[in-house]
Design a protein around this motif. Structure first.
Motif, PDB file in Angstrom:
ATOM      1  N   CYS A 146       0.844  -1.191   0.000  1.00  0.00           N
ATOM      2  CA  CYS A 146       0.000   0.000   0.000  1.00  0.00           C
ATOM      3  C   CYS A 146       0.886   1.251   0.000  1.00  0.00           C
ATOM      4  O   CYS A 146       1.784   1.368   0.831  1.00  0.00           O
ATOM      5  CB  CYS A 146      -0.909  -0.007   1.226  1.00  0.00           C
ATOM      6  SG  CYS A 146      -1.797   1.540   1.450  1.00  0.00           S
ATOM      7  N   CYS A 149       0.127   3.311   3.653  1.00  0.00           N
ATOM      8  CA  CYS A 149       0.542   2.864   4.989  1.00  0.00           C
ATOM      9  C   CYS A 149       1.609   1.770   4.931  1.00  0.00           C
ATOM     10  O   CYS A 149       2.008   1.240   5.966  1.00  0.00           O
ATOM     11  CB  CYS A 149      -0.673   2.382   5.776  1.00  0.00           C
ATOM     12  SG  CYS A 149      -1.318   0.817   5.156  1.00  0.00           S
ATOM     13  N   CYS A 171      -6.538  -1.710   0.351  1.00  0.00           N
ATOM     14  CA  CYS A 171      -5.690  -1.988   1.506  1.00  0.00           C
ATOM     15  C   CYS A 171      -6.575  -2.353   2.694  1.00  0.00           C
ATOM     16  O   CYS A 171      -7.423  -1.576   3.106  1.00  0.00           O
ATOM     17  CB  CYS A 171      -4.834  -0.772   1.845  1.00  0.00           C
ATOM     18  SG  CYS A 171      -3.863  -1.019   3.340  1.00  0.00           S
ATOM     19  N   CYS A 174      -5.416   0.175   5.987  1.00  0.00           N
ATOM     20  CA  CYS A 174      -5.902   1.555   6.121  1.00  0.00           C
ATOM     21  C   CYS A 174      -7.210   1.773   5.366  1.00  0.00           C
ATOM     22  O   CYS A 174      -7.745   2.872   5.357  1.00  0.00           O
ATOM     23  CB  CYS A 174      -4.842   2.557   5.661  1.00  0.00           C
ATOM     24  SG  CYS A 174      -4.572   2.582   3.883  1.00  0.00           S
TER      25      CYS A 174
HETATM   26 ZN   LIG Z   1      -2.898   1.078   3.466  1.00  0.00          ZN
END
Ligand SMILES: [Zn+2]
Lengths: 184, 279
Positions: A146, A149, A171, A174
């Motif tokens: 991702c 994050c 993701c 997050c």
């Molecule tokens: Zn993420």
């Protein structure tokens, strides 16, 4: 052949300058990336004018920029071709032709490290190094990080995204959706 | 090398991908879910790109032919173009040729049908394209080989995507299974034409520039059988007495189903109404 040597030197100097200028030509669909970052500029050749007449600039010579498409049907190629000529014209290069070559075929491995960094900053996951996933085998999932994050807890939403070169991922950490510049 | 044959060969290859691209693009805004709508239209775009590369090459070949060679392919050249007084371009070839001058497989011109028919056709065609381009890449013609190299990466994706859908539908619900079996009934007799070489294909293959498609059938059947096994579908058997199955053909020579005319009418409307107009 002093003349020839001189020509060669000044020709490579001009070619260096053109490479620099091409850094300013952006991919119309991913405007943080230059076409050089993307690896689609394959070569620059320049033959400076050497008439020696007063008022004739070195930039009155002839140049040829060769580019290669990311995907066969990439609609950005026509725009990029025009942008290259306009940008070089701004810098005084009047006689530039833009050629297209198909072989060797473009690969995401040609995206520069700088380009990959810019992609991530822009919120697009940069391509994984080319590997076994560029195959026709079914139901193989790639581990994609991702860009927000850095989690690897992601899953593919769609193999095709807003443009041919991207896939859509989600993701689980997050909860954001993001584009992945898929390996090619 | 016989240049007029090569020109005709390129048209055949270009027409295949242009017409399938046009068919798939009919899903734009109508896909079953947004992601798949985008997927099929992206595939469409890849095919259009391959078609452009082929038409550009065909046009370049034509413009270099001698007068005598040009007359040999007169029957393939778009009539309205002749009054323009300029060299032949990719757009003339796509937008101004008549139905009988199109040399695509019948398979690609059939209506898009339901989602099952569209993805099964894409699967059959991608499975063919991948082995075809692998061979073409090894042949003598530098430009055709480059186009093949470029297209292969795209086709690998198309094949993967369409294979997954064939499995999903075949091994899915009763309804999805029924639909893909219907699609199979509809399409199977059109797959044989891929492996029936026309005279110009054979000639170009003999000269080392093209691929003898008759030799690709075994590999293609293997791929189809693999995916069908996972999809719980049966590969239709050949007729036991004659050892042959019925094959619909004629497209490569310009004899088409009634459907092609309608696609061309739609696709060529603008250039027919405003000849030689540009954006
Ligand atoms: Zn993420």
């Amino acid at each position: 052949m002093v003349v020839a040597t001189e020509n060669m030197t000044s020709s490579s100097v001009e070619e260096q300058k053109i490479w620099q200028i091409l850094q300013e030509v952006k991919d119309p669909e991913i405007p943080v990336l230059s076409i050089v970052d993307l690896g689609i500029v394959r070569s620059v050749h320049y033959l400076p004018s050497n008439s020696g007449e007063p008022g004739v600039s070195k930039r009155d010579g002839r140049g040829e920029v060769t580019i290669t498409p990311t995907y066969s049907g990439c609609p950005a190629m026509d725009v990029i071709r025009m942008d290259i000529r306009l940008k070089l014209l701004e810098h005084g290069y009047k006689n530039i032709t833009v050629q297209q070559s198909l072989s060797p075929a473009w690969t995401t491995d040609w995206i520069t490290e700088e380009g990959k960094r810019k992609l991530k900053e822009f919120g697009i996951a940069p391509p994984n190094p080319k590997q076994q996933f560029c195959t026709s085998e079914m139901f193989k999932e790639e581990a994609v990080q991702c860009p927000f994050c850095n989690s690897y807890h992601t899953k593919q939403v769609s193999r095709f995204g807003s443009t041919a070169c991207k896939a859509v991922y989600h993701c689980d950490n997050c909860k954001e959706n993001f584009d992945y510049f898929k390996c090619h | 090398m016989n240049a007029p044959n090569l020109f005709q060969y390129c048209l055949h290859l270009a027409d295949n991908v242009l017409i399938l691209s046009q068919r798939n693009s009919e899903w734009c805004g109508h896909g079953p879910v947004l992601e798949q709508d985008i997927a099929i239209t992206n595939i469409s775009l890849d095919l259009l790109g391959q078609a452009r590369n082929m038409y550009q090459y065909a046009a370049a070949l034509y413009n270099k032919l001698s007068e005598e060679e040009k007359s040999a392919v007169e029957f393939l050249v778009p009539r309205p173009w002749k009054i323009f007084g300029r060299e032949l371009t990719e757009d003339d070839l796509a937008f101004l040729r008549d139905e009988r001058q199109y040399l695509n497989l019948l398979l690609v011109e059939l209506p898009k049908g339901d989602w099952a028919l569209t993805i099964l056709r894409q699967f059959f065609f991608s499975a063919f394209q991948i082995i075809f381009y692998q061979q073409l890449q090894q042949r003598e013609d530098a430009q055709l080989s480059a186009i093949a190299e470029k297209s292969l990466k795209e086709v690998a994706y198309h094949l993967r995507w369409s294979s997954e859908w064939v499995v999903r539908m075949g091994d899915g619900t009763d309804e999805s299974n029924r639909r893909i079996r219907n699609a199979l009934d509809e399409l199977w007799s059109f797959t044989g034409e891929m492996f029936l070489p026309s005279t110009y294909e054979l000639q170009v293959a003999d000269e080392g520039f093209g691929v003898n498609v008759a030799l690709l059938k075994e590999t293609w059947l293997q791929k189809v059988s693999e995916v069908f096994a996972e999809a719980r579908l049966k590969v239709p058997q050949q007729d036991e007495t004659s050892g042959k199955s019925w094959v619909q053909s004629g497209g490569k020579e310009g004899s088409h189903t009634e459907y092609l005319g309608y696609i061309l009418t739609d696709m060529q409307y603008l250039q027919r109404t405003f000849p030689d107009s540009v954006w």
